[in-house]
Design a protein around this motif. Sequence first.
Motif, PDB file in Angstrom:
ATOM      1  N   ARG A 140      26.314  35.228  50.296  1.00 16.19           N
ATOM      2  CA  ARG A 140      26.225  36.687  50.463  1.00 16.19           C
ATOM      3  C   ARG A 140      27.602  37.345  50.449  1.00 16.19           C
ATOM      4  NH1 ARG A 140      21.825  39.218  49.386  1.00 16.19           N
ATOM      5  NH2 ARG A 140      22.857  40.974  50.416  1.00 16.19           N
ATOM      6  N   SER A 141      28.635  36.591  50.795  1.00 20.45           N
ATOM      7  CA  SER A 141      29.988  37.159  50.864  1.00 20.45           C
ATOM      8  C   SER A 141      30.692  37.163  49.513  1.00 20.45           C
ATOM      9  CB  SER A 141      30.837  36.372  51.885  1.00 20.45           C
ATOM     10  OG  SER A 141      30.315  36.517  53.181  1.00 20.45           O
ATOM     11  N   VAL A 142      30.030  36.622  48.490  1.00 17.49           N
ATOM     12  CA  VAL A 142      30.657  36.577  47.168  1.00 17.49           C
ATOM     13  C   VAL A 142      29.915  37.518  46.207  1.00 17.49           C
ATOM     14  CG1 VAL A 142      31.354  35.117  45.239  1.00 17.49           C
ATOM     15  CG2 VAL A 142      31.467  34.228  47.580  1.00 17.49           C
ATOM     16  N   PHE A 143      28.780  37.087  45.703  1.00 11.93           N
ATOM     17  CA  PHE A 143      28.119  37.848  44.642  1.00 11.93           C
ATOM     18  C   PHE A 143      27.509  39.168  45.106  1.00 11.93           C
ATOM     19  CE2 PHE A 143      27.784  33.293  43.370  1.00 11.93           C
ATOM     20  CZ  PHE A 143      28.761  33.343  42.395  1.00 11.93           C
ATOM     21  N   PRO A 144      26.630  39.191  46.117  1.00 11.19           N
ATOM     22  CA  PRO A 144      26.066  40.484  46.527  1.00 11.19           C
ATOM     23  C   PRO A 144      27.124  41.457  47.032  1.00 11.19           C
ATOM     24  CG  PRO A 144      24.762  38.664  47.396  1.00 11.19           C
ATOM     25  CD  PRO A 144      26.031  38.081  46.869  1.00 11.19           C
ATOM     26  N   PHE A 184      19.773  45.853  36.747  1.00 10.52           N
ATOM     27  CA  PHE A 184      19.942  44.690  35.870  1.00 10.52           C
ATOM     28  C   PHE A 184      20.414  43.474  36.662  1.00 10.52           C
ATOM     29  CE2 PHE A 184      20.192  47.832  32.331  1.00 10.52           C
ATOM     30  CZ  PHE A 184      19.190  47.279  31.544  1.00 10.52           C
ATOM     31  N   TYR A 185      21.309  43.678  37.642  1.00  5.89           N
ATOM     32  CA  TYR A 185      21.790  42.569  38.475  1.00  5.89           C
ATOM     33  C   TYR A 185      20.620  41.895  39.181  1.00  5.89           C
ATOM     34  CZ  TYR A 185      24.081  40.214  42.415  1.00  5.89           C
ATOM     35  OH  TYR A 185      24.480  39.285  43.332  1.00  5.89           O
ATOM     36  N   ASN A 186      19.772  42.679  39.843  1.00  5.23           N
ATOM     37  CA  ASN A 186      18.624  42.112  40.558  1.00  5.23           C
ATOM     38  C   ASN A 186      17.603  41.510  39.603  1.00  5.23           C
ATOM     39  OD1 ASN A 186      19.835  43.104  42.855  1.00  5.23           O
ATOM     40  ND2 ASN A 186      17.976  44.022  43.678  1.00  5.23           N
ATOM     41  N   TYR A 187      17.398  42.175  38.468  1.00 11.00           N
ATOM     42  CA  TYR A 187      16.371  41.699  37.541  1.00 11.00           C
ATOM     43  C   TYR A 187      16.714  40.324  36.984  1.00 11.00           C
ATOM     44  CZ  TYR A 187      13.184  41.423  33.594  1.00 11.00           C
ATOM     45  OH  TYR A 187      12.224  40.998  32.713  1.00 11.00           O
ATOM     46  N   PHE A 188      17.958  40.147  36.540  1.00  9.57           N
ATOM     47  CA  PHE A 188      18.335  38.851  35.976  1.00  9.57           C
ATOM     48  C   PHE A 188      18.312  37.746  37.036  1.00  9.57           C
ATOM     49  CE2 PHE A 188      20.456  41.500  32.605  1.00  9.57           C
ATOM     50  CZ  PHE A 188      19.614  41.083  31.584  1.00  9.57           C
ATOM     51  N   ILE A 189      18.624  38.094  38.286  1.00  8.94           N
ATOM     52  CA  ILE A 189      18.510  37.099  39.355  1.00  8.94           C
ATOM     53  C   ILE A 189      17.047  36.727  39.571  1.00  8.94           C
ATOM     54  CG2 ILE A 189      18.688  36.786  41.863  1.00  8.94           C
ATOM     55  CD1 ILE A 189      21.359  38.162  41.792  1.00  8.94           C
ATOM     56  N   SER A 190      16.167  37.724  39.523  1.00  8.37           N
ATOM     57  CA  SER A 190      14.745  37.473  39.782  1.00  8.37           C
ATOM     58  C   SER A 190      14.113  36.572  38.722  1.00  8.37           C
ATOM     59  CB  SER A 190      13.972  38.794  39.858  1.00  8.37           C
ATOM     60  OG  SER A 190      13.869  39.408  38.580  1.00  8.37           O
ATOM     61  N   ILE A 191      14.684  36.552  37.506  1.00  8.87           N
ATOM     62  CA  ILE A 191      14.136  35.680  36.457  1.00  8.87           C
ATOM     63  C   ILE A 191      15.045  34.462  36.228  1.00  8.87           C
ATOM     64  CG2 ILE A 191      12.884  37.553  35.333  1.00  8.87           C
ATOM     65  CD1 ILE A 191      15.101  37.710  33.249  1.00  8.87           C
ATOM     66  N   ALA A 195      23.673  33.489  35.498  1.00  5.74           N
ATOM     67  CA  ALA A 195      24.918  33.614  34.736  1.00  5.74           C
ATOM     68  C   ALA A 195      25.085  35.019  34.172  1.00  5.74           C
ATOM     69  CB  ALA A 195      24.949  32.587  33.612  1.00  5.74           C
ATOM     70  N   ILE A 196      23.975  35.637  33.745  1.00  6.73           N
ATOM     71  CA  ILE A 196      24.053  36.988  33.193  1.00  6.73           C
ATOM     72  C   ILE A 196      24.395  37.982  34.299  1.00  6.73           C
ATOM     73  CG2 ILE A 196      22.773  38.830  32.041  1.00  6.73           C
ATOM     74  CD1 ILE A 196      21.203  36.740  30.564  1.00  6.73           C
ATOM     75  N   SER A 197      23.795  37.806  35.476  1.00 10.33           N
ATOM     76  CA  SER A 197      24.112  38.681  36.609  1.00 10.33           C
ATOM     77  C   SER A 197      25.583  38.566  36.984  1.00 10.33           C
ATOM     78  CB  SER A 197      23.238  38.326  37.820  1.00 10.33           C
ATOM     79  OG  SER A 197      21.913  38.739  37.617  1.00 10.33           O
ATOM     80  N   LEU A 198      26.086  37.331  37.000  1.00 15.52           N
ATOM     81  CA  LEU A 198      27.487  37.103  37.324  1.00 15.52           C
ATOM     82  C   LEU A 198      28.396  37.753  36.286  1.00 15.52           C
ATOM     83  CD1 LEU A 198      29.727  35.778  38.964  1.00 15.52           C
ATOM     84  CD2 LEU A 198      29.345  33.660  37.657  1.00 15.52           C
ATOM     85  N   ALA A 199      28.071  37.577  35.011  1.00 16.52           N
ATOM     86  CA  ALA A 199      28.875  38.172  33.942  1.00 16.52           C
ATOM     87  C   ALA A 199      28.863  39.696  34.041  1.00 16.52           C
ATOM     88  CB  ALA A 199      28.344  37.726  32.578  1.00 16.52           C
ATOM     89  N   LEU A 200      27.717  40.254  34.385  1.00 12.44           N
ATOM     90  CA  LEU A 200      27.596  41.702  34.530  1.00 12.44           C
ATOM     91  C   LEU A 200      28.542  42.235  35.598  1.00 12.44           C
ATOM     92  CD1 LEU A 200      26.030  44.374  33.891  1.00 12.44           C
ATOM     93  CD2 LEU A 200      24.460  43.716  35.728  1.00 12.44           C
ATOM     94  N   ILE A 201      28.599  41.536  36.740  1.00 13.39           N
ATOM     95  CA  ILE A 201      29.458  41.980  37.840  1.00 13.39           C
ATOM     96  C   ILE A 201      30.931  41.793  37.491  1.00 13.39           C
ATOM     97  CG2 ILE A 201      30.071  41.575  40.249  1.00 13.39           C
ATOM     98  CD1 ILE A 201      27.399  43.037  39.718  1.00 13.39           C
ATOM     99  N   ILE A 202      31.273  40.694  36.827  1.00 13.44           N
ATOM    100  CA  ILE A 202      32.674  40.456  36.449  1.00 13.44           C
ATOM    101  C   ILE A 202      33.164  41.531  35.473  1.00 13.44           C
ATOM    102  CG2 ILE A 202      34.219  38.898  35.197  1.00 13.44           C
ATOM    103  CD1 ILE A 202      32.605  36.562  36.374  1.00 13.44           C
ATOM    104  N   VAL A 203      32.367  41.817  34.452  1.00  9.31           N
ATOM    105  CA  VAL A 203      32.738  42.846  33.473  1.00  9.31           C
ATOM    106  C   VAL A 203      32.816  44.213  34.154  1.00  9.31           C
ATOM    107  CG1 VAL A 203      31.993  44.086  31.403  1.00  9.31           C
ATOM    108  CG2 VAL A 203      31.804  41.595  31.508  1.00  9.31           C
ATOM    109  N   SER A 204      31.876  44.481  35.055  1.00 12.50           N
ATOM    110  CA  SER A 204      31.872  45.766  35.768  1.00 12.50           C
ATOM    111  C   SER A 204      33.120  45.915  36.619  1.00 12.50           C
ATOM    112  CB  SER A 204      30.617  45.878  36.647  1.00 12.50           C
ATOM    113  OG  SER A 204      29.444  45.874  35.854  1.00 12.50           O
ATOM    114  N   TRP A 205      33.531  44.839  37.297  1.00 10.50           N
ATOM    115  CA  TRP A 205      34.748  44.896  38.109  1.00 10.50           C
ATOM    116  C   TRP A 205      35.983  45.113  37.225  1.00 10.50           C
ATOM    117  CZ3 TRP A 205      36.362  45.900  42.727  1.00 10.50           C
ATOM    118  CH2 TRP A 205      35.486  45.763  43.820  1.00 10.50           C
ATOM    119  N   PHE A 206      35.999  44.495  36.068  1.00  9.07           N
ATOM    120  CA  PHE A 206      37.124  44.678  35.148  1.00  9.07           C
ATOM    121  C   PHE A 206      37.256  46.154  34.762  1.00  9.07           C
ATOM    122  CE2 PHE A 206      38.810  44.851  30.780  1.00  9.07           C
ATOM    123  CZ  PHE A 206      40.038  44.235  30.982  1.00  9.07           C
TER     124      PHE A 206
END
Length: 230
Positions: A140-144, A184-191, A195-206
């Motif tokens: 919880r202290s990393v991805f969410p 999109f973050y929650n949706y990709f985790i739910s299915i 990796a897609i959720s992680l990539a989404l957050i990394i690109v968003s942070w960039f």
Amino acid sequence: MNVFLLLTTILPPILIVIIFAASDKFKEPNKEIFLVFISGILITIPAYYTNNFLYDLYLNYPFINEGLAASFLSAAVVEEGLKFLVLYFVVYRLHEFNEPMDAIVYGVCASLGFAALENIYYVWNASTWDMNPIRLLIERSVFPLAAHGIFGVFMGYFFMRYVFIHKSRSLFLSFLIPYLLHGFYNYFISINYFAISLALIIVSWFIGIKLFLKLRQEQRLKRREYEKKI
């Protein structure tokens, strides 16, 4: 939950808030940072009950799959909507909200206030779900936490454009962009497409960091804050 686990759970979001607040050339008052952070904590209560109500409601409709029910149709719209209300009804009325960087600082405060209590809830209930609380705390202290943080950056950025640049459509974008990212973050985790959720957050942070640094560079050229909103 013991005191050590509680402190460890709430420390990461507080540290991120401190980093953003300290990066502001014209520091915001601690009492206002605290007010917005607490407001983010308080909205977890209506978010919890509304999310559960909507999720259970959608299960009655077979044409709505579980992934959509857990993402775009409940958590994303409810949580980002409540954070947006904090910016519009609390932050917008603060006397010290008088400079573009403030919007990102307060956006992060509201978002990570929410994330702080949400993390406590998950770690508190770890044993009930037969999960290791330490492992859950780390997760919880990393991805969410990173996700909620960047949602706050984008919400604050577009809210800044609405307030200080007078771009009226940016008010809607300050909700829409975090909503879509969260959905999109929650949706990709739910299915199980982690990796897609992680990539989404990394690109968003960039992208978010680039926007933040651009504002910070512009801020460094100023000698004082704005006397009033422009």
